[in-house]
Design an enzyme around this catalytic site. Structure first.
Site, PDB file in Angstrom:
ATOM      1  N   HIS A   1     -12.882   3.919  -8.374  1.00 35.01           N
ATOM      2  CA  HIS A   1     -13.580   3.311  -7.236  1.00 35.01           C
ATOM      3  C   HIS A   1     -15.093   3.311  -7.469  1.00 35.01           C
ATOM      4  O   HIS A   1     -15.782   2.334  -7.155  1.00 35.01           O
ATOM      5  CB  HIS A   1     -13.287   4.090  -5.950  1.00 35.01           C
ATOM      6  CG  HIS A   1     -11.862   4.059  -5.514  1.00 35.01           C
ATOM      7  ND1 HIS A   1     -11.048   5.158  -5.558  1.00 35.01           N
ATOM      8  CD2 HIS A   1     -11.103   3.048  -5.018  1.00 35.01           C
ATOM      9  CE1 HIS A   1      -9.845   4.845  -5.091  1.00 35.01           C
ATOM     10  NE2 HIS A   1      -9.847   3.567  -4.766  1.00 35.01           N
TER      11      HIS A   1
ATOM     12  N   GLN B   1      -2.208  -7.436  -6.741  1.00 31.52           N
ATOM     13  CA  GLN B   1      -3.091  -7.534  -5.584  1.00 31.52           C
ATOM     14  C   GLN B   1      -4.294  -8.414  -5.902  1.00 31.52           C
ATOM     15  O   GLN B   1      -4.690  -9.273  -5.094  1.00 31.52           O
ATOM     16  CB  GLN B   1      -3.568  -6.147  -5.166  1.00 31.52           C
ATOM     17  CG  GLN B   1      -4.649  -6.154  -4.094  1.00 31.52           C
ATOM     18  CD  GLN B   1      -5.085  -4.761  -3.721  1.00 31.52           C
ATOM     19  OE1 GLN B   1      -4.464  -4.115  -2.887  1.00 31.52           O
ATOM     20  NE2 GLN B   1      -6.155  -4.283  -4.332  1.00 31.52           N
TER      21      GLN B   1
ATOM     22  N   GLN C   1       0.025  -2.202   5.337  1.00 30.91           N
ATOM     23  CA  GLN C   1       0.516  -2.409   3.976  1.00 30.91           C
ATOM     24  C   GLN C   1       1.484  -1.330   3.518  1.00 30.91           C
ATOM     25  O   GLN C   1       1.923  -1.323   2.371  1.00 30.91           O
ATOM     26  CB  GLN C   1      -0.641  -2.549   2.990  1.00 30.91           C
ATOM     27  CG  GLN C   1      -1.484  -1.317   2.745  1.00 30.91           C
ATOM     28  CD  GLN C   1      -2.741  -1.650   1.958  1.00 30.91           C
ATOM     29  OE1 GLN C   1      -3.660  -2.294   2.455  1.00 30.91           O
ATOM     30  NE2 GLN C   1      -2.784  -1.210   0.707  1.00 30.91           N
TER      31      GLN C   1
ATOM     32  N   HIS D   1     -12.148   7.944  -6.338  1.00 26.39           N
ATOM     33  CA  HIS D   1     -12.242   8.562  -7.660  1.00 26.39           C
ATOM     34  C   HIS D   1     -13.174   7.731  -8.528  1.00 26.39           C
ATOM     35  O   HIS D   1     -13.811   6.780  -8.051  1.00 26.39           O
ATOM     36  CB  HIS D   1     -10.853   8.705  -8.285  1.00 26.39           C
ATOM     37  CG  HIS D   1     -10.032   7.448  -8.266  1.00 26.39           C
ATOM     38  ND1 HIS D   1     -10.364   6.318  -8.989  1.00 26.39           N
ATOM     39  CD2 HIS D   1      -8.888   7.131  -7.600  1.00 26.39           C
ATOM     40  CE1 HIS D   1      -9.471   5.372  -8.796  1.00 26.39           C
ATOM     41  NE2 HIS D   1      -8.564   5.835  -7.941  1.00 26.39           N
TER      42      HIS D   1
ATOM     43  N   GLY E   1     -10.096  -3.559  -8.416  1.00 26.13           N
ATOM     44  CA  GLY E   1      -9.719  -3.041  -9.725  1.00 26.13           C
ATOM     45  C   GLY E   1      -8.528  -3.773 -10.311  1.00 26.13           C
ATOM     46  O   GLY E   1      -7.616  -4.187  -9.587  1.00 26.13           O
TER      47      GLY E   1
ATOM     48  N   ARG F   1      -3.091   8.313  -5.718  1.00 24.73           N
ATOM     49  CA  ARG F   1      -1.770   8.935  -5.644  1.00 24.73           C
ATOM     50  C   ARG F   1      -1.513   9.928  -6.784  1.00 24.73           C
ATOM     51  O   ARG F   1      -0.531  10.664  -6.739  1.00 24.73           O
ATOM     52  CB  ARG F   1      -0.680   7.864  -5.622  1.00 24.73           C
ATOM     53  CG  ARG F   1      -0.602   7.117  -4.290  1.00 24.73           C
ATOM     54  CD  ARG F   1       0.592   6.169  -4.235  1.00 24.73           C
ATOM     55  NE  ARG F   1       0.819   5.657  -2.886  1.00 24.73           N
ATOM     56  CZ  ARG F   1       0.366   4.499  -2.433  1.00 24.73           C
ATOM     57  NH1 ARG F   1      -0.339   3.722  -3.241  1.00 24.73           N
ATOM     58  NH2 ARG F   1       0.609   4.112  -1.201  1.00 24.73           N
TER      59      ARG F   1
ATOM     60  N   GLY G   1      -9.866   4.787   0.573  1.00 27.53           N
ATOM     61  CA  GLY G   1     -10.397   6.137   0.567  1.00 27.53           C
ATOM     62  C   GLY G   1      -9.805   7.016  -0.524  1.00 27.53           C
ATOM     63  O   GLY G   1      -9.153   6.548  -1.447  1.00 27.53           O
ATOM     64  N   TYR G   2     -10.063   8.311  -0.407  1.00 33.87           N
ATOM     65  CA  TYR G   2      -9.751   9.317  -1.422  1.00 33.87           C
ATOM     66  C   TYR G   2     -10.240   8.803  -2.786  1.00 33.87           C
ATOM     67  O   TYR G   2      -9.468   8.644  -3.731  1.00 33.87           O
ATOM     68  CB  TYR G   2      -8.269   9.656  -1.452  1.00 33.87           C
ATOM     69  CG  TYR G   2      -8.029  11.067  -1.963  1.00 33.87           C
ATOM     70  CD1 TYR G   2      -8.384  12.161  -1.164  1.00 33.87           C
ATOM     71  CD2 TYR G   2      -7.493  11.310  -3.202  1.00 33.87           C
ATOM     72  CE1 TYR G   2      -8.206  13.453  -1.625  1.00 33.87           C
ATOM     73  CE2 TYR G   2      -7.304  12.605  -3.667  1.00 33.87           C
ATOM     74  CZ  TYR G   2      -7.658  13.674  -2.881  1.00 33.87           C
ATOM     75  OH  TYR G   2      -7.482  14.956  -3.331  1.00 33.87           O
TER      76      TYR G   2
ATOM     77  N   LYS H   1      -6.247  -2.460 -12.043  1.00 36.13           N
ATOM     78  CA  LYS H   1      -5.013  -1.672 -12.024  1.00 36.13           C
ATOM     79  C   LYS H   1      -4.021  -2.270 -11.041  1.00 36.13           C
ATOM     80  O   LYS H   1      -2.821  -2.317 -11.299  1.00 36.13           O
ATOM     81  CB  LYS H   1      -5.296  -0.218 -11.663  1.00 36.13           C
ATOM     82  CG  LYS H   1      -4.031   0.654 -11.647  1.00 36.13           C
ATOM     83  CD  LYS H   1      -4.332   2.095 -11.321  1.00 36.13           C
ATOM     84  CE  LYS H   1      -4.656   2.273  -9.867  1.00 36.13           C
ATOM     85  NZ  LYS H   1      -3.445   2.058  -9.001  1.00 36.13           N
TER      86      LYS H   1
END
Length: 283
Positions: free
Chosen positions: A37, A153, A61, A34, A147, A187, A31-32, A149
């Protein structure tokens, strides 16, 4: 576009899609949302008949004393972005829906999760693997989008899919950056004006390392030293790590002889940010 909060309802929708012969894409998020995403969702929409975006701040996590309670949330904004990007369903479950009260099963991995972010966040990737494993079981997507970034992961998820025989193709999508080079991240909302300016040191330092590689430098230690030296010029930066690792197995390299990942994690004030680049000396 629908917002779905239960596993049963989402499974029912996906079953109907499958009955109609539709392919399904999944974009897992916390969520949140940008523009980074949004780029994943747009890519998923272009390659699948139907797209699910999961919007779930996954508690497993987050480690002790991390930012689970303060992680930014804005469902209304997320819904508007998903609809604009062409998503069909947002899956927005509660933690209680995803994890039963007596849940005691987790997915873990060794090797790929020991270094980089795993060194200082030892439980993080178990939480990531567990929630993604659950999402794959719930949605049964043809493709899932992540992604670059979050490079570690992405590598971990790819290995989990291979090792656990999931019938899903993992699609890695490029880092989306602000105009000044800062990698987009939920973040980033934590940063004040001074910290936001200081955060540019991540990308600027990595660019110096990439330029060395493109100029022919093959000593990983020398490249790492230059990145570190430049990062240390920023007083607000507290370095977690700077590493050059094999792009596939994430093991540190001394000499660059193939595809590598140069990755860093840095605290700017209290905010932990990550960034990276890939480089292939044989390309």
């Amino acid at each position: 576009m629908q917002i779905v909060t239960t596993i049963e309802e989402l499974r029912s929708i996906v079953k109907w899609w499958r009955g109609e012969g539709h392919s399904v894409g999944l974009v897992p998020t916390m969520g949140y949302l940008h523009e980074g995403h949004k780029s994943l969702i747009v890519k998923a929409v272009s390659e699948n008949d139907r797209v699910v975006v999961s919007d779930f701040v996954n508690p497993t996590q987050f480690g002790a004393n991390e930012d689970l309670s303060t992680y930014p949330r804005d469902m209304e904004r997320d819904a508007a972005l998903c609809e604009a990007a062409g998503a069909d369903v947002i899956f927005h479950p509660s933690p209680e829906e995803m994890y039963l009260e007596d849940n005691c099963t987790f997915v873990d991995m060794n090797r790929l999760t020991k270094g980089l972010c795993g060194k200082t966040r030892p439980t993080h990737f178990s939480g990531v693997c567990t929630v993604v494993f659950k999402l794959f079981n719930i949605v049964t997507p043809d493709r899932a989008y992540f992604g670059q970034k979050d490079a570690q992961q992405l590598a971990v998820i790819r290995r989990m899919v291979r090792d656990m025989n999931f019938n899903v193709r993992i699609v890695g999508c490029p880092i989306v950056r602000e105009a000044d080079g800062l990698a987009m991240s939920s973040r980033n909302a934590y940063l004040n004006e001074k910290e936001r300016k200081a955060a540019l040191i991540l990308h600027k330092s990595l660019v110096l390392g990439e330029e060395m590689l493109r100029a022919g430098e093959r000593d990983a230690g020398k490249v790492r030293d230059v990145i570190l030296k430049n990062m240390r010029t920023e007083p607000l930066a507290r370095i977690d790590y700077v590493e050059l690792v094999d792009a596939k197995n994430l093991e540190p390299v001394k000499k660059i002889e193939g595809p590598i990942l140069a990755a860093t994690a840095v605290y700017i004030g209290k905010t932990r940010l990550i960034d990276n680049f890939h480089y292939d000396s044989e390309a």
